[in-house]
Write a protein that holds these residues in place. Structure first.
Motif, short mmCIF file in Angstrom:
data_model
loop_
_atom_site.label_atom_id
_atom_site.label_comp_id
_atom_site.label_asym_id
_atom_site.label_seq_id
_atom_site.Cartn_x
_atom_site.Cartn_y
_atom_site.Cartn_z
N UNK A 107 0.83 -1.21 0.00
CA UNK A 107 0.00 0.00 0.00
C UNK A 107 0.86 1.26 0.00
N UNK A 108 1.95 1.25 0.78
CA UNK A 108 2.83 2.42 0.87
C UNK A 108 3.56 2.66 -0.45
N UNK A 109 4.12 1.60 -1.03
CA UNK A 109 4.84 1.74 -2.31
C UNK A 109 3.90 2.21 -3.42
N UNK A 110 2.69 1.66 -3.43
CA UNK A 110 1.70 2.11 -4.42
C UNK A 110 1.34 3.57 -4.20
N UNK A 111 1.20 3.95 -2.93
CA UNK A 111 0.86 5.34 -2.61
C UNK A 111 1.95 6.30 -3.08
N UNK A 112 3.20 5.91 -2.89
CA UNK A 112 4.33 6.76 -3.34
C UNK A 112 4.30 6.94 -4.86
N UNK A 113 4.06 5.83 -5.57
CA UNK A 113 4.01 5.90 -7.03
C UNK A 113 2.85 6.77 -7.51
N UNK A 114 1.67 6.58 -6.90
CA UNK A 114 0.49 7.37 -7.29
C UNK A 114 0.72 8.84 -6.97
N UNK A 115 1.33 9.11 -5.82
CA UNK A 115 1.58 10.49 -5.39
C UNK A 115 2.52 11.21 -6.37
N UNK A 116 3.52 10.48 -6.87
CA UNK A 116 4.49 11.08 -7.78
C UNK A 116 3.95 11.23 -9.20
N UNK A 117 3.00 10.39 -9.58
CA UNK A 117 2.53 10.36 -10.96
C UNK A 117 1.19 11.05 -11.17
N UNK A 118 0.48 11.37 -10.09
CA UNK A 118 -0.85 11.96 -10.21
C UNK A 118 -0.95 13.21 -9.34
N UNK A 119 -1.99 14.01 -9.53
CA UNK A 119 -2.18 15.20 -8.70
C UNK A 119 -2.78 14.91 -7.32
N UNK A 120 -3.00 13.65 -6.97
CA UNK A 120 -3.57 13.30 -5.67
C UNK A 120 -2.57 13.58 -4.55
N UNK A 121 -3.08 13.98 -3.36
CA UNK A 121 -2.18 14.14 -2.23
C UNK A 121 -1.83 12.75 -1.67
N UNK A 122 -0.94 12.71 -0.66
CA UNK A 122 -0.43 11.41 -0.23
C UNK A 122 -1.51 10.57 0.44
N UNK A 123 -2.40 11.18 1.24
CA UNK A 123 -3.45 10.40 1.89
C UNK A 123 -4.39 9.77 0.86
N UNK A 124 -4.74 10.54 -0.15
CA UNK A 124 -5.59 10.02 -1.22
C UNK A 124 -4.87 8.91 -1.98
N UNK A 125 -3.57 9.09 -2.20
CA UNK A 125 -2.77 8.06 -2.86
C UNK A 125 -2.69 6.80 -2.01
N UNK A 126 -2.57 6.98 -0.69
CA UNK A 126 -2.51 5.83 0.21
C UNK A 126 -3.83 5.07 0.22
N UNK A 127 -4.94 5.80 0.13
CA UNK A 127 -6.25 5.15 0.07
C UNK A 127 -6.33 4.25 -1.16
N UNK A 128 -5.86 4.74 -2.29
CA UNK A 128 -5.84 3.92 -3.50
C UNK A 128 -4.93 2.71 -3.32
N UNK A 129 -3.76 2.95 -2.71
CA UNK A 129 -2.85 1.83 -2.47
C UNK A 129 -3.43 0.79 -1.54
N UNK A 130 -4.15 1.22 -0.51
CA UNK A 130 -4.75 0.29 0.43
C UNK A 130 -5.83 -0.56 -0.24
N UNK A 131 -6.58 0.07 -1.15
CA UNK A 131 -7.67 -0.65 -1.81
C UNK A 131 -7.15 -1.81 -2.65
#
Length: 265
Positions: A107-131
């Motif tokens: 979840x954390x690694x996915x959140x980092x990738x989403x955070x760097x590649x998209x306009x989402x903030x880190x909490x939103x990115x972490x939510x996607x990673x957790x899902x």
């Protein structure tokens, strides 16, 4: 466009039955090529959906959630029940690490990738990673139990146990992320999150094991006369266990998996 919520019950059942039949035959055909059956069911659903060829519209969140929870209860209980406890016993520690820390790290690694590649903030990115952090249990079960899969018994048992027990961690991370985002109205402290994690897992495991022992005693003590009543009785106890753990603030998904695991033992 067809709206499933607006048609009568008979047509609803007809459409659902046809889609299931197509999915089952497609999975039987493509399984020989190593294609997971769940992927084929998803493809059938996408083709039948509002943006696919079928043009069937269905966006009722409550019905979808209900069907998803009931289905996952069946899958996790069946996965635990058909798992050979003797084979998984040597790899319980490794599987537990993968099902908890492994899911969190994914979840954390996915959140980092989403955070760097998209306009989402880190909490939103972490939510996607957790899902998307947990391994899909039915897919892993179907692949590992296929005849053409050759893995060492230890690795196969570890993957099977991990896939069946990682959903509670993913659910916990998802709920934690939504809480920190304030979706539920409040933002909890880190201490509360940690205590809540141990509470959910402890209650889920404890009550799941307890209900497995109770179920065994009931099956041995009472004669139901008709053999067909035994699976109905057990399934009733499975749903009872899930709801009991849910109201006790535990992880119901972990509970039904543990219940199936010790019943199959």
């Amino acid at each position: 466009m067809i709206n499933l919520e607006m048609i009568n019950l008979e047509l609803f059942l007809l459409v659902g039955a046809v889609l299931l039949i197509i999915g089952i035959f497609a999975s039987k055909f493509f399984l020989r090529f190593g294609v997971p059956s769940l992927l084929l069911f998803l493809v059938v659903g996408m083709l039948a959906g509002s943006d696919g060829l079928g043009k069937i519209s269905f966006d009722n969140f409550h019905i979808a959630q209900f069907l998803g929870v009931v289905t996952l209860i069946f899958i996790l209980f069946y996965g635990g029940f058909t798992t050979d406890f003797k084979q998984i016993k040597p790899v319980i520690k490794e599987s537990a690490i993968l099902a908890t820390l492994g899911v969190a790290l994914t979840a954390i690694l996915t959140a980092v990738a989403v955070y760097l590649l998209t306009p989402l903030n880190f909490l939103e990115s972490f939510l996607l990673g957790a899902i998307i952090s947990s391994t899909d249990a039915p897919t892993v079960f179907s692949i590992l139990r296929a005849k053409n899969v050759h893995l060492s018994p230890k690795l196969k048992s570890m993957l099977e146990l991990e896939s069946g027990s990682n959903d509670p961690m993913a659910v916990f991370l998802t709920l934690m992320a939504t809480s920190f985002l304030g979706i539920g109205g409040t933002s909890p402290s880190a201490l509360f999150v940690g205590l809540n994690f141990f509470l959910q897992m402890g209650v889920g495991f404890g009550l799941g094991y307890f209900m497995a022992r109770i179920t065994v005693k009931l099956l041995r003590k009472f004669d139901l006369d008709y053999e067909g009543l035994y699976p109905v009785f057990v399934l009733s106890l499975v749903f009872f266990t899930y709801t009991l753990i849910f109201f006790a603030q535990g992880s119901g998904f972990l509970g039904v998996y543990i219940m199936g695991l010790f019943l199959g033992k």
